[in-house]
Design a protein around this motif. Sequence first.
Motif, short mmCIF file in Angstrom:
data_model
loop_
_atom_site.label_atom_id
_atom_site.label_comp_id
_atom_site.label_asym_id
_atom_site.label_seq_id
_atom_site.Cartn_x
_atom_site.Cartn_y
_atom_site.Cartn_z
N ASN A 1 -18.99 -3.45 6.77
CA ASN A 1 -17.83 -4.31 6.56
C ASN A 1 -18.18 -5.51 5.68
O ASN A 1 -17.37 -5.94 4.85
CB ASN A 1 -17.28 -4.79 7.90
N LEU B 1 -18.25 -4.38 2.18
CA LEU B 1 -16.89 -4.20 1.69
C LEU B 1 -16.27 -5.54 1.32
O LEU B 1 -15.57 -5.67 0.31
CB LEU B 1 -16.05 -3.49 2.75
N ASP B 2 -16.53 -6.56 2.14
CA ASP B 2 -16.02 -7.90 1.83
C ASP B 2 -16.57 -8.41 0.51
O ASP B 2 -15.91 -9.19 -0.19
CB ASP B 2 -16.39 -8.88 2.96
N LYS C 1 -17.97 -1.16 -2.37
CA LYS C 1 -17.35 -0.05 -1.63
C LYS C 1 -18.35 1.08 -1.37
O LYS C 1 -18.40 1.62 -0.26
CB LYS C 1 -16.16 0.46 -2.43
N ASN D 1 -12.23 1.70 6.85
CA ASN D 1 -12.04 0.54 5.98
C ASN D 1 -12.52 0.82 4.57
O ASN D 1 -11.86 0.48 3.59
CB ASN D 1 -12.80 -0.67 6.56
N TYR E 1 -10.09 1.09 1.24
CA TYR E 1 -10.22 -0.12 0.43
C TYR E 1 -9.73 0.15 -0.99
O TYR E 1 -10.15 1.09 -1.64
CB TYR E 1 -11.68 -0.59 0.39
N GLY F 1 -10.03 1.91 -5.85
CA GLY F 1 -10.53 1.80 -4.48
C GLY F 1 -10.36 3.05 -3.66
O GLY F 1 -11.01 3.19 -2.63
N ASN F 2 -9.53 3.98 -4.08
CA ASN F 2 -9.26 5.13 -3.22
C ASN F 2 -9.10 6.39 -4.04
O ASN F 2 -8.18 7.14 -3.88
CB ASN F 2 -7.98 4.84 -2.42
N ASN G 1 -4.91 -9.39 6.95
CA ASN G 1 -5.36 -8.17 6.28
C ASN G 1 -5.95 -7.14 7.25
O ASN G 1 -6.63 -6.21 6.82
CB ASN G 1 -6.42 -8.51 5.22
N LYS H 1 -9.03 -2.41 8.13
CA LYS H 1 -9.17 -3.67 7.41
C LYS H 1 -8.88 -3.43 5.94
O LYS H 1 -9.43 -2.51 5.33
CB LYS H 1 -10.59 -4.21 7.58
N PHE H 2 -7.98 -4.25 5.38
CA PHE H 2 -7.58 -4.10 3.99
C PHE H 2 -8.09 -5.29 3.18
O PHE H 2 -8.50 -6.31 3.74
CB PHE H 2 -6.06 -4.01 3.87
N GLN H 3 -8.06 -5.14 1.86
CA GLN H 3 -8.56 -6.23 1.02
C GLN H 3 -7.52 -7.31 0.80
O GLN H 3 -7.85 -8.41 0.37
CB GLN H 3 -9.06 -5.69 -0.33
#
Length: 1003
Positions: free
Chosen positions: A231, A234-235, A239, A271, A275, A597-598, A924, A937-939
């Motif tokens: 996580n 990711l923050d 990714k 997450n 993201y 992101g996806n 988020n 958890k989203f950005q």
Amino acid sequence: MKSYKYSAFISYRHESPDQEIAQKLHSIIENYHIPSPLKETLGVSKMGRVFRDQEELQLSSDLGEEIRAALRDSQWLICICSPRYLKSKWCLEELDYFISLGRRDHILAILVEKEPIDSFPYSLRYEIIDGVQVEREPLAADVRATSIQESIKKLNNEKLRILAPMLGVNYDDLKQRDRIRKNKIMLITIACAFILLASFLTYVIVKNKQITNERNSALIAESKWLAQSANEALDNGNKNLSLLLSLEALPKDGNNPDRPIVDEAVSALYNALIYGANDQYSAIYDINMPYTKYIGLLDYLAIKNGDEILFYNKTDGKLNPDADVGDLMYKVSFNEMTYKEKAEKDYNSLSDEEKRVLGLDSYFSIHNIYRGENELSTIKAYSTIYLAINSDNKLYLYDSKLIRHTYSVDLAQYRDDGFFKYTWYDFSVPNEEMAIYIDSSADGNYIVSVYSPYVVIWDTASEKINNILFYPDFDKGYFKNINIDPQKPILGILTKSGNVFIYDIDNKKTICCMDNQSIPLDGFYFNVDGTKILAYSTAKNTIMLFNANTGELLQKLNVDFNLESAQYFCIDGYGNATRDDYIVASGKNIIRVYMAGNSSSMEIITSLKETNARTHDNFTTLSLSGETVFTYTTTTSFNKYLCVNDAKTGKVLHRYDIPVFINQTVSLGHNEVFVFGTNNLSKEAEDEYAVTKVFNGSSGEFIETITFIPDFNGDGKADEGTVKTYECKNISYSKQVDALIAEVHKYIDNKYIDSLFILDGKSHELLWNISANLSKHEFEFDENEYEVVGLGYQLIHDGNDMLIIYRCKKKDAPSYTSEGIMGVEIRNVRTGQCKSAYTLNIEYLLNIEYNFVYFVDEENGLLYTRKINISKNKEDDLNSFYDLYSGDLKGQIGYYEYIELYNNKFSKEKYWLFGNHRVRAKDNIVYDIDSNEVVLKFQNNIKILSSSENGEALEIMYTGIDKFSSTCYVVHHTDLNTMIFSANEMLNGRELTLEEKKRYFLE
């Protein structure tokens, strides 16, 4: 009976494999355990000793008295027969001497090689009886094989055949007795082993459980730590690292886990997978090197550095020196990178004579390839049609053999109108009149050329000018370039001021301008479906992503080098994206690759296509099954339609034109979706009353329209005097009794519910209805003093009953006062039977249009009401609670206590379902309301729009978007193996580096 010193004498040649077989036979005989019953019968306890000469006799010596004595003292002679045995003088003498003792019937032969005739001695095969030679068949065992090991294995199998005559018993009997003996030994051994094993297993189970618990505790702690690290990665926008750490924290196979499955690790993997949600990009690597050109194909980014072409993996930037230039067609791609360049090259390859035949001159400077060659019937038979504009502004469509069409425009009238000034060069027209670029729409219906002060649009069907656009209608800067939507006749225009406008060619109107926040743009491209614009600014070293329908800025990427250009990784010859999951930015000595992101997790999260939903509640909803999403969509031109998307793929299944404004969409029992809208604009007879439209939640297909006709006296006809300007604004569902409750409002004053219509959940037939001011109510009040102006309701008793609240306003009271009483009824949902009715006198009239001003505590049988009092401090408010069934006042509480009670009830009742989690969103994150643990958890901050009844899908939207948003997503609750597969697919072979493994203590 004579007693012998040796049970057997083994005669053999001291060569391999004879000596190995003799040695093994020696061991077998001496170590054989005679079955106990035979011991008693035979009077022997063991086989006895075996004589086997250990040394080869010398050729010059006699057989020797020691050998003769051993033969005399041996009960049996066993010959190891092979061709070598026949060549041994001493072996044959041993055999002849034993025969001379009159003991031929006590000779055994072991056949090692060849056939008996090649290995058995003559004296063993023949006997002279009364002067006559008689052939004898010796007792023998066959151990012939291709190796010593195989022969010894056969000897073990044949040992009973050898031992049986030595013991004087039948072979089958010995075999049976030997089996019984072995079974007994085995049973005893098993029994002992079982006792030992049971004791050992008890110890092992206890110890193993202890070890397993300790190991699992360590793995759980490690998984939680890795999940936290994932996580954090990711923050920080990493990714790929987040995906890798999440995978390390989880088993390789969710169905057969090799480590505990920890919720935090599953959440971390979710997450990382969601993201970015398709339109958010992040840098994944840089390539630092000088280059002259670059081009992206499906798997590689090809970079041309002088004459050298280098190939880098798309996902991790690693150089691949083995890529085949010819197979990947990079040479062609680099030489003819755009259709404009290809058209210009083909034009320049024409000879002067060919140009003359075609009617072309030498002053063509603008070229391109026509997109719609298969759309126009007059030229559809030709594969490639070229566009060209000469210095006289004549437009030509030609192939290599023939001119197909010629268009021209007289610009003098526009010049005279002062749209652009004269600046003369050696050409016959002002330089502002020279074409900059030419292109055609995807359907081939339009050809567009751009000049500095204007854009000319030709209609290919009529062969006439469709429109001319002038720069003052956009901004103060002349035009710089154009691009056309890859699917629709939508024109993108870049001005020299650095603004990008979107123009609808069909409807001849400007749709929007990109909100570039005063950053001058130098170039732009449409994405693969034309819904987004990618643009870049060299002055600000910035890449920007816009919504092509609204101009809204979706994402801004600032680079730390001198930006020269940015484009989608894979583009067509017109510059538009053929894939939009990667973006490439370039400077003089650097190329940076960004990844969406996806890009590879469509099983996990789906972007809904062609939707532009309002950001208010209830304008989009998942069906109960989670198969479809219904979205009320309003375009920038205020066209309205209901869009039905496949929740798994995001593709549009249906689009229904809606002539009126929609209030809400909800998914209810039997997987049906109800869509509510006003009917005041409709003049159709069946729409004079309130209506709702019903759709199938799986297919999205229209089922029926329900019309709510007021019939409060039950005569089957519309009541006289009822107002026809009504609208249905909501429907709720009681699963317990399979009934729908529809709320109908007066359109002219829809603050309160006017009527309730209760329908059968399956057939939609009316069960009963009630109105605020036209029905007979069960509670008693003075109709001369009060009038019912509205009602509210709440399902209770698991949906079997409903609490109905009536607002009774004092007649002739000033509009600014709140004098009145509240009527209360408890009715059976299915039948409408009234179970309880009473009135409450309240100091300040309850505003029942707000659902937070009353609620039911069913556990304690209480009805709470809250006063809306703006003239006092909230701390001074006293809110009342009553007996739910009698209306007796039970007490009063303060404002904050009321709010706490209400919020506690709300938290239990108002939630969305994701898997087994009851969730809500805050900022988020999506969190479990029971454990407060983070589930997703989203950005960016998000809002949950709806969820499916089975918890398999959750629909979300990013917040902070004004009025409309095309960013609606469905997050799917899927099994762990699907998530692991999607993560590995997204990583595309990327692994943790040695440095990363050491950093996270994985090495």
